[in-house]
Write a protein that holds these residues in place. Structure first.
Motif, short mmCIF file in Angstrom:
data_model
loop_
_atom_site.label_atom_id
_atom_site.label_comp_id
_atom_site.label_asym_id
_atom_site.label_seq_id
_atom_site.Cartn_x
_atom_site.Cartn_y
_atom_site.Cartn_z
N ASP A 1 -13.94 -5.31 6.25
CA ASP A 1 -14.47 -6.64 5.99
C ASP A 1 -15.76 -6.56 5.18
N ARG B 1 -5.06 -13.77 9.97
CA ARG B 1 -4.87 -12.68 9.03
C ARG B 1 -4.32 -11.44 9.75
N GLN C 1 -12.33 -6.24 1.88
CA GLN C 1 -10.88 -6.01 1.95
C GLN C 1 -10.24 -6.99 2.91
N ASP C 2 -8.91 -7.15 2.77
CA ASP C 2 -8.13 -8.00 3.65
C ASP C 2 -7.90 -7.23 4.95
N GLN D 1 -3.61 1.21 8.57
CA GLN D 1 -3.17 2.61 8.65
C GLN D 1 -4.33 3.57 8.93
N ARG D 2 -5.55 3.17 8.50
CA ARG D 2 -6.71 4.02 8.80
C ARG D 2 -6.92 4.09 10.31
N PRO E 1 -11.46 -8.46 -3.20
CA PRO E 1 -12.61 -8.06 -2.39
C PRO E 1 -13.93 -8.61 -2.93
N LEU F 1 -1.94 -3.61 5.39
CA LEU F 1 -1.41 -2.40 6.01
C LEU F 1 -2.25 -1.17 5.71
N ASP F 2 -2.79 -1.06 4.48
CA ASP F 2 -3.57 0.16 4.18
C ASP F 2 -4.84 0.23 5.02
N ILE G 1 -4.10 6.38 11.83
CA ILE G 1 -4.34 7.82 11.63
C ILE G 1 -5.43 8.29 12.59
N ARG H 1 -14.21 -12.13 -1.89
CA ARG H 1 -14.49 -12.24 -0.45
C ARG H 1 -15.94 -11.91 -0.14
N PRO I 1 0.81 -1.23 0.00
CA PRO I 1 0.00 0.00 0.00
C PRO I 1 0.85 1.28 0.00
N ASN I 2 2.14 1.14 0.30
CA ASN I 2 2.98 2.34 0.30
C ASN I 2 3.93 2.37 -0.89
N LEU J 1 -14.84 0.59 -4.05
CA LEU J 1 -15.41 -0.65 -3.50
C LEU J 1 -16.76 -0.37 -2.84
N HIS K 1 -4.43 1.85 -4.09
CA HIS K 1 -4.85 1.38 -2.77
C HIS K 1 -5.68 2.45 -2.06
#
Lengths: 250, 415
Positions: B330, B169, B334-335, B343-344, A81, B339-340, B347, A84, A27-28, A42, A35
């Motif tokens: 979820d 996970r 999303q997984d 990160q939310r 996604p 990390l993204d 922050i 999932r 993501p970075n 989504l 990302h």
């Protein structure tokens, strides 16, 4: 992957794909803008699909039973996604490398996705049909947009829907999406987008209606620099998404 | 996703493994599982089975945390055991002053009938959250420490002291201020020592406290009396570390005499109910709250000075923000360990934590001071605050945890 095919694979190739997969999903890293952009698109897709097909988006796996195609799927940032959420997903990309990368990552994540190195035209000619087609950030890169829209529309089942996301051809888009994102912030490599190939919403909607699709919703997407977050907005001057539906012929 | 076997085939794959079965870890598990029953959530704790039942400490539970506990289906069970703090008195004095001038009084309600905080015994809180966790089908693996973990592309493998392994996970570390998992993740923490310790004990007294909390800013540091159920109070008493050690190791008579000297006699005769213990005080802040497939929550992310009674409440804020972030991710497919997504959460929480950490640090430095001009200034300041109802209500709302960008659980709403 079946045991028998394993020995024929070049290990150096696999390592190269693993490195690329790590890059796609970092993501970075290089794909940070995608990302960052992902949650807003989504959420739009989830909410509109849930509304169209009468699903409760707060349930686990609300897309169970729906067949979804992602065109230009790249490393699979949208496909995983969708899988999932319970959908049966086909991810198509013209790049063999992207498809190998996406397959590798899906196997690691334990999600089942049918990845294919193919084009929208080939899928349409083979008669493939989907409840939902995700046509995200591709049209601004193709050589014949009308043909592309016609072919992708053929992939939609009657009563099915297609999302199209792209960038508007405005001075603001030139400033923000090209000059800002490519030259100043360096979010994207220079030359990612060519101004003349960008599509205005009215042009896109005309192409869609030529292909027999009906526009049912549209939204702008803007970047909030303070929150470092993309959000939906009525401002369609730069990034925007259009939802279209294929009406069953009576 | 709870059914698939890992490559080693030893254990089923989890979505979230939480290390630490204190109230932060338990609340995190309950918040996640309640909102997303599809997630496989488990807790691992190094402490021996039933060790939590021997915790004699109590915590101040602010109004926002009460709302969250009620949303989690726990508050009705805790309420009969909770002592509401109906008013709060703050004084600034020398220990020997016979009369302590009152500078600040608060009527402790954030809304009619809703006190800004309750005092709750840790074992009551823990027991209720455990009961709720069991009801939701959350496994608690007890008496087993995390030995090591390895982060892979799509999961983290956790090796336990009983030589089994788990695959998840996401790994959440809620293992306290000296978090071992934080060190294993290679996350550095910044620590400031105060050279002070907090002596914690429970006292029984003759007369009722009427729900009043008192905080006396004595030269050695704050001395707080927090009302418990019945004629009992919890004491948080700050002294220089060597004095604190001497006091808790002295005989009962000496300790009670010293305590009475500070406590005063307004509640009658005092009797210390448990063995007083001293906890070194400091401010610990983790440089990062997240890493790939790893998140810190509660004291593992930030150990603050107990002066403002915000430890539990900050921990619950972490839990509410983390749970909301993960649940929303979820719901988008999303997984949740990516990390993204994490990160939310970082922050969302980091700014608030740093702000609270610095505020309590400044308060403590300001009030653990016998220097004349400093005393005069702070008394002037407190007097001023007392005369400004709007500023006072701002402080009350800050202390109740109802300010800031609040996660839904803290507003008493479902995620």
């Amino acid at each position: 992957m079946p045991e028998a095919t394993r020995s024929t694979i070049d290990t150096a190739e696999v390592e190269r794909f693993s490195a690329l997969a790590a890059e796609w999903w970092n993501p970075n890293g290089k794909f940070r803008p995608l990302h960052k952009f992902n949650p807003v698109r989504l959420a739009y897709v989830r909410d509109q699909v849930a509304a169209r097909f009468g699903r409760d988006s707060h349930q686990a796996r609300p897309f169970e039973g729906l067949r979804i195609l992602d065109i230009g799927c790249g490393g699979g940032l949208l496909c995983e996604p969708m899988a999932r959420l319970g959908a049966e997903v086909v991810g198509a990309d013209a790049s063999e490398t992207n498809i190998e990368v996406a397959k590798l990552h899906a196997a690691e994540s334990g999600v089942t996705i049918d990845y294919r190195a193919t084009t929208a035209e080939a899928l349409a000619d083979a008669g493939e049909k989907f409840d939902v087609v995700l046509n995200m950030e591709v049209i601004e890169h193709v050589s014949d947009p009308q043909l592309y829209i016609t072919k992708t529309s053929e992939l939609v089942k009657p009563d099915g829907i297609m999302f199209v996301a792209t960038i508007n051809r405005t001075l603001k888009a030139l400033g923000l999406a090209i000059f800002g994102a490519e030259y100043v912030l360096r979010w994207l490599p220079r030359g990612t987008h060519q101004f003349s190939k960008l599509v205005r919403p009215e042009e896109l909607e005309q192409m869609l209606s030529n292909a027999g699709m009906m526009i049912t919703d549209r939204t702008g997407v803007t970047y909030n620099p303070l929150a470092d977050r993309w959000q939906r907005s009525s401002d369609m001057d730069v990034n925007y998404m259009v939802l279209t539906e294929k009406r069953r012929v009576a | 996703m709870g059914e698939t076997e890992t490559a080693t085939g030893m254990h089923p794959t989890l979505d979230v493994l939480i290390a630490g079965a204190g109230y932060v870890g338990l609340a995190a598990a309950v918040s996640l599982k309640q909102a997303r029953p599809n997630l496989a959530v488990a807790i691992v704790d190094a402490a021996p089975k039933d060790a939590w039942k021997r915790d004699t400490r109590a915590s101040a539970v602010a109004a926002a945390a009460c709302r969250m506990l009620s949303q989690l289906g726990c508050w009705n069970e805790i309420l009969p055991e909770a002592q509401p703090i109906t008013d709060m008195v703050i004084t600034d004095s020398r220990t020997a002053d016979p009369v302590r001038p009152v500078y600040l009084t608060f009527d402790g309600e954030v809304a009619p009938g809703e006190p800004f905080a309750h005092m709750v015994a840790n074992k009551v809180m823990n027991g209720t959250l455990r009961r709720r966790a069991a009801e939701l089908g959350i496994d608690i693996i007890e008496g087993v420490a995390v030995q090591a973990f390895e982060t892979g592309i799509a999961s983290v493998t956790i090796h336990l002291a009983d030589s089994t392994s788990l695959n998840a996970r996401l790994l959440v570390a809620a293992d306290g201020v000296n978090s071992r998992l934080r060190d294993m993740a290679g996350i550095k923490a910044v620590r400031w020592e105060y050279g002070q310790s907090g002596i914690v004990c429970t006292v029984a007294h003759e007369r009722p406290h009427n729900g009043r909390a008192e905080e006396h800013f004595l030269p050695a540091g704050p001395f707080a009396i927090l009302p418990l159920k019945g004629n009992r109070s919890s004491i948080v008493w700050t002294e220089r570390t060597e004095d604190a050690e001497r006091l808790v190791n002295s005989d009962e008579l000496v300790f009670e005499t010293e305590l009475e000297h500070r406590f005063g006699l307004q509640l009658g005769e005092l009797r210390v109910e448990d063995k007083p213990r001293a906890w070194p005080l400091g401010l610990t802040l983790a440089r990062d709250f997240v890493a790939p497939r790893f998140a810190l929550a509660g004291d593992a992310a930030h150990g603050i000075h107990p002066i403002a009674g915000q430890g539990l409440n900050l921990g619950f804020k972490d839990v509410a923000a983390l749970a909301e972030t993960l649940v929303e991710a979820d719901r988008l497919g999303q997984d949740i360990g990516a990390l993204d997504v994490l990160q939310r959460y970082q922050i969302w929480r980091r700014f608030d934590t740093v702000q609270m950490g610095v505020t309590t640090d400044v308060l403590n430095r300001l009030f653990s001071n016998d220097f004349g001009p400093v005393r005069a200034m702070r008394d002037f300041g407190l007097g001023l605050v007392d005369r400004m109802p709007r500023l006072k209500s701002y402080f009350i709302r800050q202390a109740s945890g109802l300010e800031g960008d609040m996660p839904r659980l803290l507003r008493g709403e479902a995620i």
